[in-house]
Design an enzyme around this catalytic site. Structure first.
Site, PDB file in Angstrom:
ATOM      1  CE  LYS A  51      34.615  39.553  33.377  1.00 34.05           C
ATOM      2  NZ  LYS A  51      34.530  39.320  34.835  1.00 34.05           N
ATOM      3  CG  ASP A 100      45.255  35.582  44.827  1.00 39.53           C
ATOM      4  OD1 ASP A 100      44.526  35.189  43.886  1.00 39.53           O
ATOM      5  OD2 ASP A 100      46.397  36.041  44.644  1.00 39.53           O
ATOM      6  CB  THR A 107      36.958  50.617  37.670  1.00 39.20           C
ATOM      7  OG1 THR A 107      37.132  49.738  36.560  1.00 39.20           O
ATOM      8  CG2 THR A 107      35.490  50.709  38.057  1.00 39.20           C
ATOM      9  CE1 TYR A 115      37.322  41.490  31.862  1.00 31.21           C
ATOM     10  CE2 TYR A 115      36.327  42.679  30.039  1.00 31.21           C
ATOM     11  CZ  TYR A 115      36.354  42.350  31.388  1.00 31.21           C
ATOM     12  OH  TYR A 115      35.425  42.879  32.245  1.00 31.21           O
ATOM     13  CG  ASN A 140      33.531  42.724  41.860  1.00 31.15           C
ATOM     14  OD1 ASN A 140      32.935  43.325  40.966  1.00 31.15           O
ATOM     15  ND2 ASN A 140      34.671  43.185  42.376  1.00 31.15           N
TER      16      ASN A 140
HETATM   17  P1  NAP Z   1      38.922  46.967  39.314  1.00 29.46           P
HETATM   18  O1  NAP Z   1      38.634  48.348  39.802  1.00 29.46           O
HETATM   19  O2  NAP Z   1      40.188  46.699  38.588  1.00 29.46           O
HETATM   20  O3  NAP Z   1      38.782  45.992  40.576  1.00 29.46           O
HETATM   21  C1  NAP Z   1      39.042  44.618  40.415  1.00 29.46           C
HETATM   22  C2  NAP Z   1      39.094  43.996  41.787  1.00 29.46           C
HETATM   23  O4  NAP Z   1      39.400  42.593  41.620  1.00 29.46           O
HETATM   24  C3  NAP Z   1      40.197  44.586  42.679  1.00 29.46           C
HETATM   25  O5  NAP Z   1      39.761  44.577  44.011  1.00 29.46           O
HETATM   26  C4  NAP Z   1      41.334  43.584  42.487  1.00 29.46           C
HETATM   27  O6  NAP Z   1      42.246  43.568  43.559  1.00 29.46           O
HETATM   28  C5  NAP Z   1      40.511  42.300  42.455  1.00 29.46           C
HETATM   29  N1  NAP Z   1      41.280  41.143  41.968  1.00 29.46           N
HETATM   30  C6  NAP Z   1      41.960  40.998  40.817  1.00 29.46           C
HETATM   31  N2  NAP Z   1      42.554  39.782  40.777  1.00 29.46           N
HETATM   32  C7  NAP Z   1      42.248  39.167  41.941  1.00 29.46           C
HETATM   33  C8  NAP Z   1      42.559  37.920  42.508  1.00 29.46           C
HETATM   34  N3  NAP Z   1      43.359  37.042  41.876  1.00 29.46           N
HETATM   35  N4  NAP Z   1      42.042  37.589  43.713  1.00 29.46           N
HETATM   36  C9  NAP Z   1      41.246  38.465  44.377  1.00 29.46           C
HETATM   37  N5  NAP Z   1      40.941  39.692  43.906  1.00 29.46           N
HETATM   38  C10 NAP Z   1      41.434  40.027  42.706  1.00 29.46           C
HETATM   39  O7  NAP Z   1      37.767  46.443  38.340  1.00 29.46           O
HETATM   40  P2  NAP Z   1      36.200  46.732  38.258  1.00 29.46           P
HETATM   41  O8  NAP Z   1      35.965  47.544  37.051  1.00 29.46           O
HETATM   42  O9  NAP Z   1      35.679  47.187  39.546  1.00 29.46           O
HETATM   43  O10 NAP Z   1      35.684  45.263  37.909  1.00 29.46           O
HETATM   44  C11 NAP Z   1      34.918  44.473  38.797  1.00 29.46           C
HETATM   45  C12 NAP Z   1      34.271  43.358  37.985  1.00 29.46           C
HETATM   46  O11 NAP Z   1      33.354  43.932  37.021  1.00 29.46           O
HETATM   47  C13 NAP Z   1      35.268  42.523  37.175  1.00 29.46           C
HETATM   48  O12 NAP Z   1      34.871  41.162  37.196  1.00 29.46           O
HETATM   49  C14 NAP Z   1      35.121  43.096  35.769  1.00 29.46           C
HETATM   50  O13 NAP Z   1      35.474  42.163  34.778  1.00 29.46           O
HETATM   51  C15 NAP Z   1      33.654  43.441  35.741  1.00 29.46           C
HETATM   52  N6  NAP Z   1      33.309  44.435  34.726  1.00 29.46           N
HETATM   53  C16 NAP Z   1      33.797  45.694  34.801  1.00 29.46           C
HETATM   54  C17 NAP Z   1      33.450  46.621  33.821  1.00 29.46           C
HETATM   55  C18 NAP Z   1      33.927  48.052  33.857  1.00 29.46           C
HETATM   56  O14 NAP Z   1      33.603  48.813  32.921  1.00 29.46           O
HETATM   57  N7  NAP Z   1      34.683  48.468  34.859  1.00 29.46           N
HETATM   58  C19 NAP Z   1      32.599  46.255  32.766  1.00 29.46           C
HETATM   59  C20 NAP Z   1      32.114  44.959  32.723  1.00 29.46           C
HETATM   60  C21 NAP Z   1      32.471  44.067  33.715  1.00 29.46           C
HETATM   61  P3  NAP Z   1      43.582  44.502  43.567  1.00 29.46           P
HETATM   62  O15 NAP Z   1      43.149  45.862  44.014  1.00 29.46           O
HETATM   63  O16 NAP Z   1      44.454  43.801  44.553  1.00 29.46           O
HETATM   64  O17 NAP Z   1      44.129  44.494  42.180  1.00 29.46           O
END
Ligand code: NAP
Length: 241
Positions: free
Chosen positions: A168, A61, A199, A164, A88
């Site tokens: 970033k 975490d 996601t 958010y 990530n």
């Molecule tokens: P996601 O599917 O919600 O996955 C987020 C991951 O981060 C999950 O494994 C979650 O764990 C974990 N997490 C959250 N809080 C945490 C903590 N305190 N300690 C450890 N792990 C934690 O999101 P995603 O879309 O794959 O996003 C991944 C990254 O890409 C993020 O940094 C996001 O801001 C960035 N991003 C995403 C998008 C998009 O369109 N999806 C666009 C730009 C940037 P749990 O399963 O336990 O919740």
């Protein structure tokens, strides 16, 4: 010495992080699958192993000092060093993020995970990264953190989000500060934007796949020694700050 490249991906139990772990594993790397929930981490590791990835779960975490310290000890025990850290793990905070009405806890929580969590994990892992011949750090950011885009009329920057998006922007600024301090080392640190991916983070509304989102992290994780540091990139190239 273990010649296999060792990576750790935070928040790798699902979404883009999972695909980053899968992509690095497909290169023959050994991948630590960071997961704040150990069971979700084990499930992801089982899936990765079924796909022939040399994966191990790292309960982690990013908001907890003790959890991060235990993760360092685990990676040291399992691998002895760290070649690539992908920060990530990230959250949006909550749906209600209008600046004039936001609950400040929402802002604090987003910054605690998306920024302070990255600093906490990076600094704790640095001694292991310094043992690598070519350490790489990748911070998963977002183009919504680009102040240039946010101030360009008509640019696609998603909904107004006072927690958010600025988290970033903060992460990008932090990445630049690390690159400045580490400029005379062999450590390359960059921010990457995955694009708008389907996601949990956005209720699966994104238009790209998580695999597509992982591509920029794979590129920044495998930069050559003369590659860039302190930059912000997506699949198209540099993202304006
Ligand atoms: P996601 O599917 O919600 O996955 C987020 C991951 O981060 C999950 O494994 C979650 O764990 C974990 N997490 C959250 N809080 C945490 C903590 N305190 N300690 C450890 N792990 C934690 O999101 P995603 O879309 O794959 O996003 C991944 C990254 O890409 C993020 O940094 C996001 O801001 C960035 N991003 C995403 C998008 C998009 O369109 N999806 C666009 C730009 C940037 P749990 O399963 O336990 O919740």
């Amino acid at each position: 010495m273990n010649e296999q490249t060792i990576a750790l991906v935070t928040g790798a139990n699902k979404g883009i992080g999972y695909e980053i772990a899968a992509g690095l594993g497909a290169l023959g790397w050994r991948v630590g699958v960071g997961a704040r929930d150990a069971e979700r981490g084990e499930a992801a590791v089982a899936k990765l192993r079924a796909a022939d990835v040399d994966a191990f779960v790292v309960p982690l975490d990013v908001t907890e000092d003790a959890s991060v310290a235990a993760a360092v000890a685990l990676v040291e025990e399992r691998a002895g060093r760290l070649d690539v850290l992908v920060n990530n793990a990230g959250i949006t905070g909550s749906a209600a993020q209008q600046p004039t009405t936001v609950d400040v806890t929402t802002v604090r929580t987003a910054v605690e995970t998306n920024v302070i969590g990255v600093i906490r994990v990076t600094n704790a892992m640095l001694p292991l990264l310094r043992r690598s011949p070519s350490p790489r750090i990748v911070n998963m950011s977002s183009s919504v953190g680009s102040l240039t885009k946010q101030s360009t009329p008509g640019a696609e920057t998603g909904p107004i989000a006072v927690a958010y998006a600025p988290s970033k922007t903060f992460l990008n600024a932090v990445t630049v500060q690390y690159a400045k301090e580490l400029r005379d080392t062999n450590i390359l640190i960059n921010a990457g934007c995955p694009g708008y991916c389907a996601t949990d983070l956005n209720g699966f509304r994104g238009v790209r796949t998580p695999e597509q989102g992982a591509a920029i992290a794979l590129r920044l994780a495998t930069l050559p020694d003369d590659g860039p540091t302190g930059g912000f990139f997506d699949d198209e190239g540099e993202v304006p700050w």
